[in-house]
Design an enzyme around this catalytic site. Structure first.
Site, PDB file in Angstrom:
ATOM      1  N   LYS A  87       0.853  -1.187   0.000  1.00 35.28           N
ATOM      2  CA  LYS A  87       0.000   0.000   0.000  1.00 35.28           C
ATOM      3  C   LYS A  87       0.892   1.242   0.000  1.00 35.28           C
ATOM      4  O   LYS A  87       1.917   1.291   0.700  1.00 35.28           O
ATOM      5  CB  LYS A  87      -0.893  -0.038   1.242  1.00 35.28           C
ATOM      6  CG  LYS A  87      -1.923   1.078   1.348  1.00 35.28           C
ATOM      7  CD  LYS A  87      -2.776   0.845   2.587  1.00 35.28           C
ATOM      8  CE  LYS A  87      -3.815   1.933   2.793  1.00 35.28           C
ATOM      9  NZ  LYS A  87      -4.634   1.674   4.002  1.00 35.28           N
TER      10      LYS A  87
ATOM     11  N   SER B 118      -9.456   1.660   3.321  1.00 37.25           N
ATOM     12  CA  SER B 118      -8.609   2.447   2.439  1.00 37.25           C
ATOM     13  C   SER B 118      -7.609   1.620   1.641  1.00 37.25           C
ATOM     14  O   SER B 118      -7.001   2.113   0.696  1.00 37.25           O
ATOM     15  CB  SER B 118      -7.852   3.503   3.245  1.00 37.25           C
ATOM     16  OG  SER B 118      -6.950   2.912   4.180  1.00 37.25           O
TER      17      SER B 118
ATOM     18  N   SER C  38      -9.948  -0.780   7.237  1.00 37.87           N
ATOM     19  CA  SER C  38      -9.266  -0.504   5.968  1.00 37.87           C
ATOM     20  C   SER C  38      -8.574  -1.701   5.345  1.00 37.87           C
ATOM     21  O   SER C  38      -8.162  -1.631   4.187  1.00 37.87           O
ATOM     22  CB  SER C  38      -8.261   0.634   6.151  1.00 37.87           C
ATOM     23  OG  SER C  38      -8.931   1.858   6.308  1.00 37.87           O
TER      24      SER C  38
END
Length: 530
Positions: free
Chosen positions: A124, A205, A229
């Site tokens: 990420k 996210s 997330s």
């Protein structure tokens, strides 16, 4: 680049993804063209992937003569040619092929670094890596944030032989800029969408990480979670996501939200793959005080998986967390029958924490910690590369670049965080105590003890909703994920079925440091799908 693909192994999953469709809200980022070469990889069935895990299949391919270099080349090419429709990947690591070649040479000489030797993994894009890629958190303010340093979890991955393939898109600032945000959107990476239906949200996210794994871009990706997330995008994309106990995995050199709730964790196709990755990234870090007990608790999570672990296990069914969407609850009931058939003793639980009060306390905690933690992170960046040195600077930057940064939603959460009064504020300290007590001792711990159960289950959430650039995200609610996130306890989501063709996940939650048991229960449930 010429590619001769008898596509299988990792690459087959990517090649089989939904045909390219135009994705909305295109950002400024692009994936660089990979180096050329001719690639062949062996075929593999979906059954093999689910039986052994994609990491094991990739390892077998390398041992069978299809080296890491070929796999990295194939995946890089597929990402370059296919990902324009999905916006799951922001950038590829320019050194990935060279790293793979080095690992292949080591393998040829009889040296294996560890359980992930030659395995491509995505990060990420709020996790630092020393590979000349920027760590942007999706924001143009950090587009030049090339730190040339590894987060400790990244160093653990590469020490175990992993190849860092690149960085995945995310909800900008890990979905903490606005309460009206659109999950999966960032100014750098554009709008991530799911492969199953590109009109629908990937959730946030860690959107790009989950979509990339679902598309087969890599055997595993690392996401981060403060509240939902990892588990939300994993669930709606039909993959496995694991949020560890807070403090099991280092957060150093990860763009923060909250030192009370932040953690990194794996997103994979199978529970075994998640366990393999967690075994590598778990461990104490002197720079992260929350991890002081990690070495005492970490174990070989893959070795601890037991397909019979549901047999005789008393499992609490959080019925109060399942009554938010009829079709999802019916899928949940079907999953419960599979658990019961595997020998689990199911205990219905209707008692519920006061989630409204818990949410109010959490808001104060996250806003206060975000300002303090982000200011500390920005202060440690290179001032020549990152001109925004504080949260106040970021707010001003977004206003000055509103066309690019705020075309869809505002930054009222940033502004509320900027107005907080620091980590010594009595209101913050009271909210921190309240949230921890209500989620932990008076929440999950009490539910486990009062009902004599070892873990709790609930639907993770409803299926993916339509992306809406007017109203923003539209959660239907549900699940036990928020309580687990606030408590800092482990939470696994594993696919449990579909609702009108859209994946839904089963959440399994346990007490602090019960990561091994939670993973084993999820593994046993996963086997019931065969």
């Amino acid at each position: 680049m010429r590619v001769n693909m008898m596509l299988g192994a990792i690459a087959a999953l990517a090649a089989a993804a939904t045909p390219a469709l135009a994705a909305p809200h295109k950002g400024t980022g692009s994936v660089a063209q990979p180096a050329g070469g001719s690639i062949e990889v062996t075929t593999v069935s979906e059954e093999e992937v689910h039986q052994h895990g994609l990491i094991a299949v990739a390892q077998q391919n390398q041992a069978g003569g299809y080296p890491a270099e070929a796999q990295v080349s194939a995946l890089s090419y597929i990402i370059h040619t296919k990902d324009g429709a999905y916006h799951a990947v922001i950038t590829l690591n320019p050194h990935a092929l060279a790293d793979a070649r080095k690992l292949d040479a080591e393998r040829a000489s009889g040296h294996l670094r560890g359980p992930l030797h030659g395995i491509p993994i995505l990060l990420k894009d709020n996790i630092e890596s020393a590979d000349d890629t920027a760590t942007t958190a999706g924001s143009l303010a950090l587009k030049d944030n090339v730190t040339n340093r590894d987060a400790p979890l990244v160093r653990r991955l590469t020490d175990a032989g992993a190849v860092i393939l690149g960085k995945t898109n995310l909800s900008e600032w890990a979905n903490f800029r606005s309460s009206n945000s659109i999950s999966g959107w960032s100014a750098v990476g554009g709008q991530t969408v799911i492969a199953i239906d590109p009109r629908r949200t990937p959730c946030g996210s860690s959107a790009g990480s989950a979509v990339a794994v679902a598309l087969g871009y890599a055997p595993a990706a690392i996401g981060t979670e403060t509240d939902g997330s990892i588990t939300c995008p994993a669930a709606v994309n039909g993959v496995v996501g694991f949020k560890p106990t807070v403090g099991l995995v280092s957060r150093t050199r990860i763009v923060p939200i909250s030192h009370s709730q932040d953690t990194a964790g794996p997103i994979t196709r199978t529970v075994r793959d998640a366990a393999l990755v967690l075994s590598v990234i778990a461990g104490s870090d002197p720079a992260d005080p929350a991890t002081r007990e990690a070495d005492a608790h970490r174990t070989d999570y893959a070795a601890g998986l037991d397909a019979q672990s549901l047999k005789g296990a008393r499992i609490g069914v959080l019925r109060f967390a399942a009554r938010f969407h009829g079709p999802t609850e019916r899928a949940f009931d079907a999953a419960l029958e599979r658990m019961r058939a595997a020998g689990a003793v199911l205990v219905e639980i209707d008692a519920s924490p006061d989630r409204h009060a818990l949410g109010a306390a959490e808001t104060v905690v996250l806003q206060t910690e975000f300002k303090a933690d982000l200011n500390a992170y920005l202060a440690a960046t290179d001032p020549e590369r990152v001109k925004t040195r504080t949260l106040a600077d970021l707010i001003a930057f977004n206003r000055a670049h509103a066309d690019a940064e705020m075309p869809l939603f505002e930054q009222e959460t940033f502004e509320a965080a900027e107005a907080t009064r620091g980590l010594d504020d009595p209101d913050y300290l009271k909210a921190l105590e309240t949230s921890r007590r209500m989620a932990g001792p008076e929440g999950i711990d009490k539910l486990l003890k009062d009902n004599d159960v070892v873990a709790l289950v609930a639907p993770t959430l409803a299926p993916a909703w339509l992306i809406d650039d007017v109203l923003g995200d539209r959660y239907l609610g549900g699940g036990a994920g928020s309580v687990a996130a606030i408590a800092g306890y482990p939470h696994l989501t594993v696919p449990m079925g579909q609702v009108k063709g859209l994946p839904v996940g089963l959440s399994i939650v346990g007490p602090a440091w019960s990561d091994a048991r939670v993973l084993s229960l999820g593994y046993a449930f996963e086997q019931t799908a065969r």
